[in-house]
Design a protein around this motif. Structure first.
Motif, mmCIF file in Angstrom:
data_model
loop_
_atom_site.group_PDB
_atom_site.id
_atom_site.type_symbol
_atom_site.label_atom_id
_atom_site.label_comp_id
_atom_site.label_asym_id
_atom_site.label_seq_id
_atom_site.Cartn_x
_atom_site.Cartn_y
_atom_site.Cartn_z
ATOM 1 N N GLN A 161 0.847 -1.188 -0.100
ATOM 2 C CA GLN A 161 0.155 0.071 0.059
ATOM 3 C C GLN A 161 0.845 1.238 -0.125
ATOM 4 O O GLN A 161 1.982 1.405 0.579
ATOM 5 C CB GLN A 161 -0.979 0.018 1.211
ATOM 6 N N PRO A 162 0.538 2.182 -0.766
ATOM 7 C CA PRO A 162 1.122 3.627 -0.638
ATOM 8 C C PRO A 162 0.896 4.092 0.518
ATOM 9 O O PRO A 162 0.025 4.231 1.292
ATOM 10 C CB PRO A 162 0.729 4.414 -1.704
ATOM 11 N N GLU A 172 11.183 6.831 -3.655
ATOM 12 C CA GLU A 172 10.066 6.141 -3.864
ATOM 13 C C GLU A 172 10.252 4.938 -4.561
ATOM 14 O O GLU A 172 10.994 4.911 -5.633
ATOM 15 C CB GLU A 172 8.834 6.615 -4.411
ATOM 16 N N LEU A 174 8.242 1.525 -6.010
ATOM 17 C CA LEU A 174 6.859 0.711 -5.924
ATOM 18 C C LEU A 174 7.074 -0.670 -6.010
ATOM 19 O O LEU A 174 8.148 -1.027 -6.475
ATOM 20 C CB LEU A 174 6.064 1.376 -7.184
ATOM 21 N N TYR A 182 5.917 -1.471 -0.355
ATOM 22 C CA TYR A 182 6.098 -0.123 -0.741
ATOM 23 C C TYR A 182 7.070 0.620 0.199
ATOM 24 O O TYR A 182 7.285 0.333 1.360
ATOM 25 C CB TYR A 182 4.956 0.520 -0.813
ATOM 26 N N ALA A 184 9.436 4.177 0.647
ATOM 27 C CA ALA A 184 9.458 5.746 0.244
ATOM 28 C C ALA A 184 10.145 6.496 1.499
ATOM 29 O O ALA A 184 10.207 5.955 2.680
ATOM 30 C CB ALA A 184 8.083 6.196 0.259
ATOM 31 N N ALA A 199 -1.629 5.936 5.243
ATOM 32 C CA ALA A 199 -1.527 4.622 4.185
ATOM 33 C C ALA A 199 -2.867 4.129 3.693
ATOM 34 O O ALA A 199 -3.945 4.313 4.632
ATOM 35 C CB ALA A 199 -0.662 3.436 4.926
ATOM 36 N N VAL A 204 -2.250 6.297 -7.073
ATOM 37 C CA VAL A 204 -1.854 7.414 -7.057
ATOM 38 C C VAL A 204 -1.623 8.102 -8.578
ATOM 39 O O VAL A 204 -1.069 7.297 -9.425
ATOM 40 C CB VAL A 204 -0.452 7.385 -6.218
ATOM 41 N N ARG A 220 -0.182 15.467 -6.436
ATOM 42 C CA ARG A 220 -0.668 13.978 -6.464
ATOM 43 C C ARG A 220 -2.083 13.973 -5.715
ATOM 44 O O ARG A 220 -2.523 14.837 -5.120
ATOM 45 C CB ARG A 220 0.271 13.270 -5.588
ATOM 46 N N TYR A 222 -4.316 10.657 -4.038
ATOM 47 C CA TYR A 222 -4.094 9.332 -3.176
ATOM 48 C C TYR A 222 -5.507 8.856 -3.233
ATOM 49 O O TYR A 222 -6.228 9.181 -2.167
ATOM 50 C CB TYR A 222 -3.465 9.252 -2.238
#
Length: 690
Positions: A161-162, A172, A174, A182, A184, A199, A204, A220, A222
């Protein structure tokens, strides 16, 4: 809304706030290496910081247990040092200035989906689940320094999950395949007062755009997959974010950060944090979010996150942000729309119990309706009056000067005053002192108006004014009217009672006080329609359940009536900020706190008829699964009514209804308000005596 004062509310007793002088020395740094598993609700953290003093003390949520501590590579013992609620204090005997390394972890509480919009303003634990994770800055998920601090956060999220915290995205990675995490890294190099971690199962979207000063800006969204799949929604949020940033950069100064993200929250939040806003996913589709709320949260990157708030001396940022965002959008729409917003602020203020009239200087954060009426409404009106006082050009210069001086510093109302005094070229001490320190607001009125002399086309008029204590120094607009002709004069009024003389080029027939509502005041009753805020914030509300008052069979009592009564009770408990007391038919006519009558359509009609009141209000459309209205009457306690076809219709109102405090009536289809409005309440015009 700026991220609520959760850190101060939860940890203030142990940590305190940094003074403006300390900020100049440069913030300490905190590094967090975070491993999060949303599916299991597990969190593991390694924190690295300089021990500010010997015997370092820190706070963690009870779900997180310290595992080890070391200073400059030497193991240290950890000792419990007290508790407060769900927070636990710990102590390590590290030498002052040593590099301290703390490892801790545990299983977090599950995400509390049932929290409503008021409950997310209160203390929240760190929460994690596959549907979303929110570790609020004040929840005790990291060892928060006692001073403002800069930070670096390395994130590893199991399941892919981001995730993000406020700051610059420095790295970052992915997931390249299913099952990979994930990763970052976020860096925040400016003074910060907390770290919120989010999260979720997001898609994204990103846009990189140039700013006026040449810096690249990362935008961005989300969004969960269902929201992201809606045609053009993410792109619209990216475009509007860019538009708002460009607008405020031109008005105030360059955007202070390198990115801005719109993050969908599984909770009903609306938080503004540096570089992002965290907004409930259920409302992101609604047009007004992009039209006003988004701009409000973008502006908080200047006010509250760019210039930090000196909470010990009052929160100015919500009022200034409301004035430059929400109110400015209404003013751009039309003069009538701006006036309607000012009237809304005054109605909300007038709906408060007298004991809730706290000075603006005491406002810290919005935790209930009374605080919002002062910290948002009154504060925004102070800036309306200030702009009227010094002029638009001086006001605009003061805004830019305040930003230039206080950027990335802690500032209070005194710093704002100093900037506006320099831009205006005169002292504003009296203006700020009375509007910040006097509770409530003035209640000026026109006692009488009469003609003194009429020569040709000119009329000399004498107007008697009065105001109760505490006396305010007012710039009071008076509108003089004769048929289609009118003229507004602003008079200085700083006494309990005074007579002012005016000369006008026609023969006035009437005088009205502040018809455009540009003064913070308690309006006269004839200018105030009843609104639901009076019931929401009432000090001693009363609840009458109609179905318990009618005879069995007259309105479907029995099991169905019992279910409806239970739904009515649950709705009232959600609507009121204070628990209501139960009332009977006599409550509708006896003195006391505001009364809410709730029940089935038939039972409500029967009770209103027995009380000699209209069964249906005039001017309210028919239909709907539930109907809500306030009753306009000259005698008896304030009365509001909720009538529904069935228990499910009442249950559907539990979440939405508290949001509509500024309305006099609503028609609901399920949880959606299909119609709403405010009863007409024209102001008073004082006839001019010949």
């Amino acid at each position: 809304m700026l991220r609520a004062l959760l850190a101060g509310l939860l940890l203030g007793g142990w940590l305190g706030w940094l003074s403006p002088a300390l900020a100049a020395a440069g913030p300490p740094r905190l590094h967090l290496a975070v491993e999060l598993d949303p599916a299991r609700g597990e969190l593991q953290v390694e924190a690295v910081l300089r021990a500010p003093e010997a015997g370092y003390r820190f706070v963690l949520h009870e779900s997180l247990q310290p595992q080890s501590a070391s200073a400059d590579g030497r193991a240290l013992a950890l000792r419990a040092a007290g508790s407060r609620g769900a927070l636990r204090a710990w102590r390590v005997d590290a030498p002052a200035g040593a590099e301290l390394r703390l490892r801790y972890g545990g299983k977090l509480p599950a995400l509390e989906h049932a929290r409503d919009h008021r409950e997310v303003l209160q203390a929240m634990p760190p929460m994690a689940s596959p549907a979303g994770t929110f570790l609020a800055s004040g929840s005790g998920w990291y060892p928060r320094p006692a001073e403002l601090f800069a930070y670096e956060v390395d994130l590893v999220v199991r399941g892919g999950q981001p995730a993000l915290v406020a700051g610059r995205l420095a790295h970052e990675q992915l997931p390249a395949a299913a099952g990979e995490p994930y990763r970052a890294r976020f860096v925040f190099e400016h003074p910060a007062d907390g770290i919120d971690l989010m999260a979720g199962p997001w898609v994204v979207r990103e846009r990189i755009v140039p700013q006026a000063d040449g810096r690249a800006l990362r935008l961005r969204t989300y969004f969960p997959a269902a929201l992201d799949a809606e045609a053009g929604l993410a792109e619209a949020y990216l475009a509007d974010s860019q538009r708002y940033i460009e607008r405020y950069a031109a008005q105030i100064g360059a955007y202070p950060f390198t990115e801005f993200s719109v993050v969908a929250a599984p909770l009903p939040t609306g938080f503004g944090m540096p570089t992002l806003t965290y907004i409930g996913e259920q409302v992101l589709r609604l047009p007004f979010i992009r039209a006003s709320s988004l701009g409000h949260e973008v502006l908080h990157n200047w006010w509250g996150n760019g210039v930090l708030v000196d909470y010990a001396r009052g929160n100015w940022s919500e009022g200034l942000t409301t004035f430059m965002a929400d109110y400015a959008y209404k003013a751009g729409e039309s003069a009538a729309a701006a006036r309607e917003m000012r009237l809304g602020w005054l109605r909300d203020f007038a709906a408060l119990p007298a004991g809730a009239h706290a000075p603006l200087a005491e406002f810290r954060s919005r935790t209930h309706g009374a605080a919002a009426a002062v910290g948002y409404g009154k504060a925004a009106m102070v800036f309306v009056m200030l702009q009227d006082e010094i002029g638009e050009d001086a006001f605009a210069r003061g805004i830019r000067l305040f930003w230039e001086r206080e950027r990335f510093r802690i500032a209070g109302w005194d710093a704002l005053r100093a900037a506006f005094e320099e831009s205006a070229g005169r002292s504003l001490q009296g203006f700020f002192q009375q509007w910040l320190e006097l509770p409530g607001g003035p209640a000026p009125r026109i006692e009488w108006a009469r003609v003194v002399e009429q020569v040709g086309q000119e009329t000399r008029l004498l107007v008697s004014l009065a105001q109760p204590a505490p006396v305010h120094a007012l710039r009071l607009p008076l509108q003089l009217m004769a048929g289609e002709r009118s003229e507004t004069r602003v008079v200085e009024f700083a006494e309990g009672r005074a007579q002012v003389e005016l000369t006008v080029g026609f023969a006035p027939e009437g005088v009205a006080l502040d018809p455009e509502l540009r003064l913070w005041r308690l309006p006269e009753a004839v200018q105030l329609p009843p609104i639901l805020r009076q019931w929401i914030v009432a000090a001693a509300p009363r609840l009458v359940i109609a179905d318990t008052l009618v005879e069995a069979g007259a309105a479907g009592t029995g099991e169905g009536g019992s279910l409806l009564a239970e739904a009515a009770q649950a709705l009232a408990e959600r609507l009121f900020e204070r628990a209501p007391t139960a009332g009977d038919l006599a409550a509708l006519s006896t003195a006391g706190g505001p009364v809410l009558l709730v029940g089935s359509d038939a039972a409500v009609a029967a009770v209103l008829a027995r009380a000699g009141l209209p069964v249906q209000p005039r001017g309210m459309p028919a239909g709907g699964t539930a109907r809500v209205w306030t009753v306009q009457r000259e005698a008896g306690p304030a009365l509001a009514v909720i009538a529904a076809a069935e228990p499910a219709a009442l249950r559907a109102l539990q979440r939405p209804l508290p949001h509509y405090g500024s309305q006099s009536w609503l028609v609901f289809d399920g949880a959606r308000a299909s119609a709403r409005g405010v009863w007409e309440a024209p102001g008073r015009v004082v006839a001019v005596e010949p």
